[in-house]
Design an enzyme around this catalytic site. Structure first.
Site, PDB file in Angstrom:
ATOM      1  N   HIS A  82       0.846  -1.204   0.000  1.00  0.00           N
ATOM      2  CA  HIS A  82       0.000   0.000   0.000  1.00  0.00           C
ATOM      3  C   HIS A  82       0.876   1.246   0.000  1.00  0.00           C
ATOM      4  O   HIS A  82       1.870   1.325   0.717  1.00  0.00           O
ATOM      5  CB  HIS A  82      -0.886   0.029   1.252  1.00  0.00           C
ATOM      6  CG  HIS A  82      -1.745   1.249   1.309  1.00  0.00           C
ATOM      7  ND1 HIS A  82      -2.931   1.355   0.610  1.00  0.00           N
ATOM      8  CD2 HIS A  82      -1.574   2.441   1.933  1.00  0.00           C
ATOM      9  CE1 HIS A  82      -3.455   2.544   0.831  1.00  0.00           C
ATOM     10  NE2 HIS A  82      -2.655   3.230   1.629  1.00  0.00           N
ATOM     11  N   ASP A 161     -15.134   2.570   7.520  1.00  0.00           N
ATOM     12  CA  ASP A 161     -14.071   3.512   7.148  1.00  0.00           C
ATOM     13  C   ASP A 161     -14.513   4.391   5.985  1.00  0.00           C
ATOM     14  O   ASP A 161     -14.241   5.588   5.948  1.00  0.00           O
ATOM     15  CB  ASP A 161     -12.787   2.768   6.759  1.00  0.00           C
ATOM     16  CG  ASP A 161     -11.789   3.738   6.154  1.00  0.00           C
ATOM     17  OD1 ASP A 161     -11.318   4.622   6.891  1.00  0.00           O
ATOM     18  OD2 ASP A 161     -11.518   3.660   4.943  1.00  0.00           O
ATOM     19  N   ARG A 168     -14.699  12.708   7.734  1.00  0.00           N
ATOM     20  CA  ARG A 168     -13.471  13.415   8.140  1.00  0.00           C
ATOM     21  C   ARG A 168     -13.052  14.419   7.081  1.00  0.00           C
ATOM     22  O   ARG A 168     -12.564  15.505   7.373  1.00  0.00           O
ATOM     23  CB  ARG A 168     -12.346  12.397   8.388  1.00  0.00           C
ATOM     24  CG  ARG A 168     -12.535  11.596   9.667  1.00  0.00           C
ATOM     25  CD  ARG A 168     -11.618  10.383   9.692  1.00  0.00           C
ATOM     26  NE  ARG A 168     -10.245  10.736   9.470  1.00  0.00           N
ATOM     27  CZ  ARG A 168      -9.370   9.993   8.762  1.00  0.00           C
ATOM     28  NH1 ARG A 168      -9.738   8.839   8.247  1.00  0.00           N
ATOM     29  NH2 ARG A 168      -8.144  10.395   8.614  1.00  0.00           N
ATOM     30  N   SER A 183      -7.573   4.066   9.395  1.00  0.00           N
ATOM     31  CA  SER A 183      -8.324   4.054   8.141  1.00  0.00           C
ATOM     32  C   SER A 183      -7.621   3.176   7.103  1.00  0.00           C
ATOM     33  O   SER A 183      -8.224   2.276   6.504  1.00  0.00           O
ATOM     34  CB  SER A 183      -8.458   5.505   7.642  1.00  0.00           C
ATOM     35  OG  SER A 183      -8.883   5.541   6.316  1.00  0.00           O
ATOM     36  N   LYS A 187      -8.667  -1.203   5.897  1.00  0.00           N
ATOM     37  CA  LYS A 187      -8.894  -1.752   4.548  1.00  0.00           C
ATOM     38  C   LYS A 187      -7.890  -2.847   4.236  1.00  0.00           C
ATOM     39  O   LYS A 187      -8.217  -3.855   3.614  1.00  0.00           O
ATOM     40  CB  LYS A 187      -8.792  -0.624   3.509  1.00  0.00           C
ATOM     41  CG  LYS A 187     -10.008   0.314   3.566  1.00  0.00           C
ATOM     42  CD  LYS A 187      -9.829   1.558   2.740  1.00  0.00           C
ATOM     43  CE  LYS A 187      -8.942   2.562   3.399  1.00  0.00           C
ATOM     44  NZ  LYS A 187      -9.204   3.956   3.226  1.00  0.00           N
TER      45      LYS A 187
HETATM   46  N1  URA Z   1      -5.920   7.285   3.084  1.00  0.00           N
HETATM   47  C1  URA Z   1      -6.887   6.602   3.708  1.00  0.00           C
HETATM   48  O1  URA Z   1      -7.331   5.555   3.234  1.00  0.00           O
HETATM   49  N2  URA Z   1      -7.369   7.087   4.871  1.00  0.00           N
HETATM   50  C2  URA Z   1      -6.920   8.228   5.441  1.00  0.00           C
HETATM   51  O2  URA Z   1      -7.376   8.598   6.478  1.00  0.00           O
HETATM   52  C3  URA Z   1      -5.909   8.931   4.764  1.00  0.00           C
HETATM   53  C4  URA Z   1      -5.423   8.423   3.596  1.00  0.00           C
END
Ligand code: URA
Length: 437
Positions: A82, A161, A168, A183, A187
Site C-alpha cells: 500500500h 471507514d 473526516r 483508516s 482496509k
Molecule cells: N488514506 C486513507 O485511506 N485514509 C486516510 O485517512 C488517509 C489516507
C-alpha cells in the site's frame, strides 16, 4: 451506552474502552449514530489523540464492519502493498508483476482515484478490455494459476471507514495520525493478506509533509499490523517531487512497462526494487535484501516480469500485446513542450501544481462521476537538481483539448523553481521500519 457520553469522555482526555469503540463503529455504520455526533467525536480525537490500544480496536472494528476477504484458498504467503499516495505514483503497476514473477502470490484490491490522476484500477484500464470486476472464485483461481489478480475495492470492504473517511474529509479531521493509520490499516486487514508492505510518502506532495511525521505514521501502522498478526514492513520514501517522469494514466502504464524492461527512470526503479525487496522478504522468498534485489533484477533482465504483466492483463480480459507494444496504449492527439523561461538548477518541482496540470488536462477526477481521459498527462524532462538553459524543454504535455492544454501550460511553470545553485541532494528512501513478527 450513549454516544453523547463517549464524546464527552474523549473530549475530556479519557480513553475509550473496546466495547465503547465497537459500539461507536457499529452505530455509525448502521446509521443509529448521526454524522453530527461522529464529527464531534472525530474532532475530540483530533485534539486528544488515541492510545495505541484504542487505535488498534478502531482499526479492527472498521475492518470487521463489512466483508473480510478470505484468501485461505490461495497457496503461499500473500503479500499486499500500500502507498499513502502521491503524484506519478505508479508503483503497483511495475511492482505487482515483479513480485509475482518472483513467486509471491499477489491477491490485491485497489481503488479508483479522486484527484490528479486515476488510481491503480483506472491506470490498468488503459489496457483495452481490462476488467477488475472479478467474481471471488475467478480472483482466487487466477492467483493460484498465474500468481496474480487484482480486483476493485467493493463497497462492502470496511464500510465504516468509507463513511468515516468521507465525514473526516468535510470536517477537517483527516490529518490525525491515529485516524489515518486506522483508516488505511482497516482496509488492508479486511483485504486478507498475510503480510503488508507500506510505502509511506513524505514531502510537499504527501499527506505527511515532515519526515518525522511519516516515520511516526509508519510505526503506528506497522504496530497495528503486527498486533493484528500480519508481517509488516514500511518504507518511508520521498514525495517532494513527482515520482518518475510520467504523470497521467496511460503515460504511467508506459513508464511502468519501460521499468519492467529495465529502462525506467532511476528513482522509480529504485523504489520498485526497495518495495519489492521487502515483499520478497515478507513472503519468505528471500532472506536478505541482497538476495531479494538479485531476484528482482533477474526477473527484469530475463523478461519474466514483463511476461507476468502480459499474463495478468490477459487473465483479466485485457490485450496482452499492449504490454509488449505500449505504443498501442491510449495516446493523446496533441503534445506541447513547455520550455524554461530562465537558466539554472531546478530546485523544486511542486507535486500539487503538476497534479493540477494533469487534472486540468482531463487525467483525473474532480468528482466521483468525472470521466477520466486515460491518454493525457505530462512527461517531465527535468527533475530536481537538473540544470536547464533558457528555452530548453522542461516537460511535454499530452492533451486532447486545445483550451485545456492552454490552461495547463499556463499553470505548469508555477510548478518549477529554478535557482542559481544546485539543491541539496535528498535520498529517495528515507528509512525502513520492520515490524516484529
Ligand atoms: N488514506 C486513507 O485511506 N485514509 C486516510 O485517512 C488517509 C489516507
Amino acid at each position: 451506552m450513549r454516544m453523547y457520553d463517549l464524546i464527552m469522555k474523549k473530549r475530556n482526555g479519557g480513553t475509550l474502552s473496546d466495547e465503547e469503540i465497537d459500539f461507536m463503529v457499529a452505530g455509525y455504520t448502521d446509521g443509529s449514530i448521526p454524522d453530527y455526533q461522529m464529527s464531534a467525536m472525530m474532532m475530540a480525537v483530533y485534539f486528544q489523540g488515541m492510545h495505541a490500544d484504542e487505535t488498534l480496536r478502531l482499526t479492527l472494528a472498521m475492518a470487521k464492519s463489512g466483508d473480510m476477504l478470505d484468501l485461505s484458498r490461495i497457496h503461499g504467503i500473500k503479500v499486499d502493498k500500500h502507498s499513502t499516495g502521491g503524484v506519478g505514483d505508479k508503483t503497483s503497476l511495475a511492482l505487482i508483476p515483479m513480485a509475482a514473477a518472483c513467486g509471491i502470490p499477489i491477491a490485491k484490491m485497489s481503488g479508483r482515484g479522486l484527484g490528479h490522476t486515476g488510481g491503480t484500477i483506472d491506470k490498468l484500464e488503459s489496457f483495452t478490455g481490462f476488467c477488475t470486476d472479478l467474481p471471488t472464485d475467478v480472483f482466487v483461481s487466477n492467483v493460484n494459476t498465474i500468481g496474480v489478480a487484482l480486483m476493485g475495492q467493493t463497497a462492502q470492504l470496511a464500510p465504516a471507514d468509507k463513511k468515516l473517511y468521507a465525514l473526516r474529509d468535510v470536517s477537517a479531521t483527516v490529518d490525525n495520525m491515529s485516524l489515518i493509520a486506522s483508516s488505511i490499516m482497516s482496509k488492508k486487514l479486511a483485504a486478507g493478506a498475510d503480510a503488508i508492505v507500506l510505502d509511506v510518502k513524505t514531502g510537499s506532495g504527501a499527506f505527511m509533509k515532515k519526515e518525522e511525521d511519516a516515520f511516526a505514521l509508519a510505526k503506528e501502522m506497522v504496530q497495528i499490523g503486527n498486533n493484528a498478526g500480519r508481517r509488516m514492513y514500511a518504507v518511508i520514501s520521498d514525495m517532494d517531487q513527482p515520482l518518475g517522469r510520467a504523470v497521467g494514466n496511460a503515460l504511467e502504464v508506459k513508464e511502468a512497462i519501460a521499468t519492467l524492461r529495465g529502462e525506467g527512470p532511476a528513482d522509480f526503479t529504485q523504489l520498485c526494487l526497495a518495495l519489492g525487496t521487502y515483499m520478497l522478504m515478507a513472503g519468505g522468498r528471500a532472506d536478505t535484501p541482497k538476495e531479494a534485489q538479485d531476484m528482482l533484477r533477474r526477473v527484469i533482465a530475463n523478461g519474466s516480469a514483463l511476461d507476468k504483466l502480459a499474463q495478468f492483463v490477459k487473465a483479466q480480459g485485457g490485450d496482452p500485446k499492449e504490454a509488449y507494444e505500449p505504443q498501442r496504449l491510449p495516446k493523446a492527439s496533441m503534445t506541447e513542450e513547455i520550455c524554461a523561461k530562465t537558466e539554472g538548477f531546478v530546485t523544486a518541482v511542486a507535486c500539487d501544481e503538476i497534479g493540477m496540470c494533469s487534472l486540468m488536462l482531463g487525467g483525473g477526477r474532480e468528482t466521483k462521476e468525472s470521466v477520466i481521459d486515460l491518454s493525457v498527462g505530462l512527461e517531465l524532462y527535468r527533475k530536481k537538481g537538473d540544470y536547464v538553459k533558457k528555452g530548453e524543454p522542461l516537460a511535454l504535455l499530452h492533451g486532447n483539448d486545445k483550451e485545456k492544454m492552454k490552461a495547463a501550460a499556463a499553470r505548469f511553470l508555477a510548478a518549477y523553481t529554478i535557482g542559481a545553485s544546485a539543491p541539496k541532494e535528498a535520498p529517495l528512501i528515507k528509512g525502513v521500519i520492520q515490524g516484529s513478527e
